[in-house]
Design a protein around this motif. Structure first.
Motif, PDB file in Angstrom:
ATOM      1  N   CYS A 132      -3.566  -2.058  15.633  1.00 55.36           N
ATOM      2  CA  CYS A 132      -4.075  -2.069  14.250  1.00 55.36           C
ATOM      3  C   CYS A 132      -4.590  -1.049  13.735  1.00 55.36           C
ATOM      4  CB  CYS A 132      -4.097  -3.082  13.206  1.00 55.36           C
ATOM      5  SG  CYS A 132      -2.638  -5.051  14.073  1.00 55.36           S
ATOM      6  N   GLU A 136      -3.693   1.829  11.133  1.00 57.87           N
ATOM      7  CA  GLU A 136      -4.007   2.563   9.941  1.00 57.87           C
ATOM      8  C   GLU A 136      -4.867   3.779  10.053  1.00 57.87           C
ATOM      9  OE1 GLU A 136      -8.597   0.891   7.160  1.00 57.87           O
ATOM     10  OE2 GLU A 136      -7.931  -0.255   9.538  1.00 57.87           O
ATOM     11  N   ALA A 189      -1.835  -2.265   8.193  1.00 63.70           N
ATOM     12  CA  ALA A 189      -1.819  -2.696   9.692  1.00 63.70           C
ATOM     13  C   ALA A 189      -3.335  -3.236   8.855  1.00 63.70           C
ATOM     14  CB  ALA A 189      -2.034  -0.810   9.399  1.00 63.70           C
ATOM     15  N   GLU A 192      -3.764  -6.867   8.669  1.00 61.18           N
ATOM     16  CA  GLU A 192      -2.856  -7.282   9.770  1.00 61.18           C
ATOM     17  C   GLU A 192      -3.343  -6.988  10.858  1.00 61.18           C
ATOM     18  OE1 GLU A 192       0.110  -9.286  12.208  1.00 61.18           O
ATOM     19  OE2 GLU A 192      -0.029  -8.794  10.038  1.00 61.18           O
ATOM     20  N   GLY A 193      -4.746  -6.165  10.819  1.00 62.99           N
ATOM     21  CA  GLY A 193      -5.905  -6.656  11.784  1.00 62.99           C
ATOM     22  C   GLY A 193      -6.811  -7.691  11.092  1.00 62.99           C
TER      23      GLY A 193
END
Length: 387
Positions: A132, A136, A189, A192-193
């Motif tokens: 992720c 990003e 991203a 989500e990370g």
């Protein structure tokens, strides 16, 4: 009598070789499918079978499938296997060598440690977090490159969202759409990370060794999680030198006759562990009046910044291994700072939710109801944050 078996693992098939002492061995092959594995376990394995497999992407999954049905399963490092045989490597030869290593008992020097299931689970989640972060970075770089091509060189110190809010109206509609899409992907991203990172910290909070790791000055909650996942078991290392070699933070050495050359670090072992430790080292030397800052200031004139920060990263790793191995807090810990760190981590854990698996499951599958049972991951209990 013990049967010795070597399995050469591939994506679509498995090639095996099995023999008993004093008898001729036989080769076999089967497809890498659940049905074929079930047939293989039922017809080929016995409680007296000793199996050797090469460490590949699915080796630990295969280990789990076999370990309850045979006498012993050993995972062999690929480098150790390729060092045999003078460059002759085929499916048949590799399977035979694996079986012979088991029969001769010479596999210990090239044997791979098999992490427990909970360690492998945390490793998988950390690897996903890293993916992720890479996505990003890629999307943010794409957004900056779009602006550069149209004459807007936005400094790295300026946040793209702030720049877009202030000057985005100057861009044409198509560029606004493309830039907004890239920035949205980058932020998704990142989010989500963050969710995955919170899930990792929530799972590890119940392990008492985390409190020991957190006591090391410069070792934050995230770095401690990565160290925990890749060291796995501190007892498997006999010395600090082995720990540094495992992480690839030991210097490469060439010594022959009068020549004695020491170069860059070996870069062997898990790259993610080195990357996270170096990142943590840069943060650690910013703190005032700490042993790591003092060490960095002492060695940087001789080594330079890049090599000195690697030396700090190695010290961080070795300190973490020692406190975990000896099951204690760091000797150099400042109790006041340590309590502040614990309070900060405790505050984070109070706000960290579980990963929204049920919601994602319903969105992706369209199925009603909850996702598969999470009881096993919830059984760890409350965080252990006391000293």
């Amino acid at each position: 009598m013990t049967r010795f078996m070597g399995l050469d693992l591939h994506k679509n098939y498995i090639h095996g070789y099995v023999f008993q002492p004093g008898q001729k061995g036989t080769h076999f092959r089967f497809l890498n499918t659940p049905d074929e594995w079930a047939r293989f376990v039922a017809t080929q394995l016995t409680p007296e079978t000793a199996v050797a497999i090469e460490a590949t992407g699915n080796a630990f999954t295969i280990y789990d499938r076999l370990v309850d049905y045979v006498r012993q399963v050993v995972v062999i490092h690929p480098a150790g296997l390729k060092g045999l045989g003078g460059g002759r490597h085929t499916d048949r030869i590799d399977a035979e060598r694996l079986a012979q290593l088991m029969a001769l008992g010479t596999y210990t020097s090239v044997q791979v440690w098999v992490p427990p299931a909970e360690v492998r689970a945390i490793r998988a989640l950390i690897t996903q977090v890293r993916a992720c972060q890479q996505q990003e970075t890629a999307w943010r770089n794409r957004a900056r490159n779009l602006l550069i091509r149209t004459g807007y060189a936005v400094p790295r110190t300026v946040a793209l969202r702030e720049w877009f809010a202030a000057q985005g109206a100057e861009l044409d509609e198509t560029l606004q759409i493309v830039f907004t899409s890239a920035l949205t992907m980058a932020e998704q991203a990142q989010q989500e990370g963050d969710r995955l990172r919170g899930e990792i910290l929530r799972r590890l909070a119940g392990y008492p060794e985390m409190a020991w790791l957190w006591s090391v000055p410069g070792l934050g909650a995230w770095t401690a999680a990565v160290v925990w996942a890749w060291l796995g078991d501190p007892q498997r290392f006999r010395s600090a030198r082995q720990v540094g070699r495992y992480a690839g933070l030991d210097p490469s050495v060439h010594q022959s006759g009068e020549a004695d050359w020491r170069g860059h670090i070996s870069h062997q072992g898990p790259a993610i562990l080195r990357q996270v430790l170096v990142e943590a080292a840069w943060w650690a030397i910013r703190a005032k009046d700490t042993p790591l800052r003092t060490f960095y200031a002492r060695v940087v004139p001789r080594l330079g910044k890049r090599r000195a920060i690697v030396a700090v990263a190695r010290k961080l790793l070795l300190a973490a291994w020692r406190v975990w191995h000896e099951q204690r807090l760091a000797h150099e810990v400042d109790r006041r700072r340590y309590q502040k760190k614990l309070s900060a981590i405790r505050a984070i854990l109070r706000t960290v939710p579980s990963y929204p698996l049920t919601d994602r499951w319903q969105i992706l599958t369209g199925a009603e109801g909850s996702a598969p049972d999470r009881a096993a991951t919830e059984a760890r209990g409350q965080p252990v944050l006391s000293t």
